[in-house]
Design an enzyme around this catalytic site. Structure first.
Site, PDB file in Angstrom:
ATOM      1  N   SER A 289      67.275 -70.499  74.704  1.00 31.38           N
ATOM      2  CA  SER A 289      66.254 -71.482  75.046  1.00 31.38           C
ATOM      3  C   SER A 289      65.714 -71.286  76.466  1.00 31.38           C
ATOM      4  O   SER A 289      65.010 -70.326  76.730  1.00 31.38           O
ATOM      5  CB  SER A 289      66.830 -72.893  74.846  1.00 31.38           C
ATOM      6  OG  SER A 289      65.825 -73.861  74.894  1.00 31.38           O
ATOM      7  N   ASP A 300      58.500 -59.705  81.353  1.00 39.15           N
ATOM      8  CA  ASP A 300      57.097 -59.380  81.068  1.00 39.15           C
ATOM      9  C   ASP A 300      56.300 -59.086  82.334  1.00 39.15           C
ATOM     10  O   ASP A 300      55.385 -58.260  82.326  1.00 39.15           O
ATOM     11  CB  ASP A 300      56.437 -60.524  80.299  1.00 39.15           C
ATOM     12  CG  ASP A 300      56.788 -60.495  78.818  1.00 39.15           C
ATOM     13  OD1 ASP A 300      57.576 -59.616  78.411  1.00 39.15           O
ATOM     14  OD2 ASP A 300      56.289 -61.358  78.062  1.00 39.15           O
ATOM     15  N   LYS A 314      66.484 -68.672  70.475  1.00 39.67           N
ATOM     16  CA  LYS A 314      66.000 -70.031  70.174  1.00 39.67           C
ATOM     17  C   LYS A 314      64.636 -70.212  70.837  1.00 39.67           C
ATOM     18  O   LYS A 314      64.532 -70.421  72.038  1.00 39.67           O
ATOM     19  CB  LYS A 314      66.973 -71.089  70.687  1.00 39.67           C
ATOM     20  CG  LYS A 314      66.516 -72.523  70.395  1.00 39.67           C
ATOM     21  CD  LYS A 314      67.503 -73.542  70.943  1.00 39.67           C
ATOM     22  CE  LYS A 314      67.015 -74.955  70.691  1.00 39.67           C
ATOM     23  NZ  LYS A 314      65.779 -75.310  71.427  1.00 39.67           N
TER      24      LYS A 314
END
Length: 449
Positions: A289, A300, A314
């Site tokens: 999460s 990224d 998740k």
């Protein structure tokens, strides 16, 4: 009791009204289903062998309805709602384990650091088959949480199945007050920081900023390891703010749901001052999460090297919706996406450097391994080099540390503990080697030997 008998004619009228008003087929189906529910409830009241507790039956129906959606949506009684508030504010009493439903099986996401669950060796991916002898297959997630929690000092026995085991094993744990200190930190070497974020609660961002300020006061930061292993998540806004600390621009995470208010994009802001040194992020199968949001954003934007094993996966957002009389509804309202637009739901964040925790390192060392990183200059009251003695300021005593002997011994103990961790934890050791290499490549590292 009588109110349920009255429900039938009311629902019939509503159904007829919806037809005359030419409402959508879906709305008519909902009323028809509600009528079926009322009929079933009435028949139970009339003919079931024992007198029923209507509230209990209705709550069971609500839990069944939410259980048909996804593993993370659930109805919370006023007591459950209060427990959630306590947990996100900083503490609760239990065994210290984050759990989830995976393929209908109660599964450990991650044990919380320093808790009974971690001390007993519970791992991410362990399946909890029974709690105090009761099968968990028919339990909701919140029911299982409630059974695991309890008064301080009381025992709870869990039956655990692990993939490599032939038979399940029983673990008896003693419940403790679980203080959720979400940020811990130390120096690996002057200028190289180790920061552990164990979950995301109300004070996490504030605590992380304080940690970085304190580390920066000691030495200019040449690199940092951000340890998110076994971090099960927590508050979305705190995860976003933690990522923001290390980024100065770009998208951190976006969420997409059915309604406009769930279509959100969270972006980084310039000005934190912690985006200019090498960063290695440690993750594993217990990172879920919020920790996946942080790892995904840093990966990224190429802000850091992600090292370890694939995360839990998740990728959904739960909203807490208050209900009358203190109850609440935890409902999945959106899915979140990394800056590149990828969903990590059920796939997780894949590390840049895959480094499994080796079995030999995983085992507890007995006796402790040799402490290779402690050097003569780290020892309290060590002899000074003659050149150093000449340069020593007049206000310092022989120790060179301002005369605080207790502080020197604590510093020595911290060094010993970190040396032991580096010996036993191959992922942390690899991260440290990688961090120093990145620092050298960036030109930030300056030898202080």
């Amino acid at each position: 009791m009588k109110r349920f008998f009255v429900l039938l004619p009311i629902l019939f009228i509503l159904t007829q009204t919806s037809v005359f008003a030419d409402e959508s087929k879906q709305e008519r189906d909902i009323y028809r289903d509600l009528e079926t529910f009322a009929n079933v409830l009435t028949l139970i009241q009339q003919y079931y062998v024992d007198e029923i507790d209507s509230s209990k039956v209705v709550n069971g129906a609500i839990n069944g309805m939410l259980g048909s959606l996804d593993p993370h949506s659930a109805y919370m009684t006023p007591e459950d709602f209060k427990d959630l508030e306590e947990e996100t504010s900083g503490s609760f009493t239990g065994i210290g384990i984050e759990i989830s439903m995976r393929d209908g099986v109660l599964t450990a996401v991650a044990p919380i650091e320093g808790t009974p669950a971690e001390k007993q060796g519970i791992k991410s991916g362990d399946q909890l088959i029974r709690i105090n002898g009761e099968l968990t297959k028919t339990m909701t997630l919140l029911e299982a949480v409630k059974k695991l929690r309890g008064a301080k000092g009381t025992p709870v026995t869990i039956t655990v199945h692990r993939q490599e085991w032939k038979e399940p094993k029983d673990f008896t744990l003693i419940r403790e007050a679980i203080p959720l200190v979400s940020v811990k930190y130390t120096e690996l070497e002057p200028g190289f920081a180790y920061i552990r974020v164990s979950n995301f609660q109300a004070t996490t961002t504030k605590d992380l900023r304080n940690a970085l300020k304190n580390l920066k006061k000691k030495h200019p930061l040449q690199g940092a390891i951000l340890d998110l292993r076994n971090n099960p998540g927590g508050l979305l806004d705190q995860a976003v703010k933690v990522a923001d600390i290390f980024l100065d621009k770009g998208v951190i995470v976006s969420t997409k749901g059915r309604h406009k208010e769930e279509q959100m994009v969270f972006k980084a802001h310039p000005g934190e001052g912690y985006s200019d040194f090498p960063l290695v992020v440690l993750v594993n199968g217990g990172s879920a999460s919020g920790s996946e949001i942080v790892a995904g954003a840093l990966q990224d934007h190429k802000r850091g090297i992600i090292l370890g094993t694939t995360t839990f996966g998740k990728g959904s957002v739960q909203t807490i919706l208050p209900l009358p009389e203190g109850a609440g509804l935890r409902l999945t309202t959106a899915k979140y996406y990394t800056p590149s637009g990828d969903s990590i739901q059920a796939t997780g964040i894949k590390p840049d450097m895959v480094v499994p925790l080796t079995a030999a390192v995983e085992a507890k060392a007995d006796p402790p391994p040799p402490l290779k990183t402690v050097r003569e200059k780290d020892l309290p009251r060590h002899f000074k080099n003659e050149k150093d003695v000449k340069k020593q300021p007049e206000n310092q005593d022989e120790s060179g540390e301002g005369g605080d002997q207790e502080e020197n011994f604590q510093k020595m103990e911290d060094i010993r503990q970190m040396a032991r961790r580096l010996e036993q934890d191959n992922q942390l050791r690899t991260a440290f080697i990688t961090l120093k290499s990145l620092s050298l490549a960036s030109g930030q590292h300056r030898s202080k030997e």
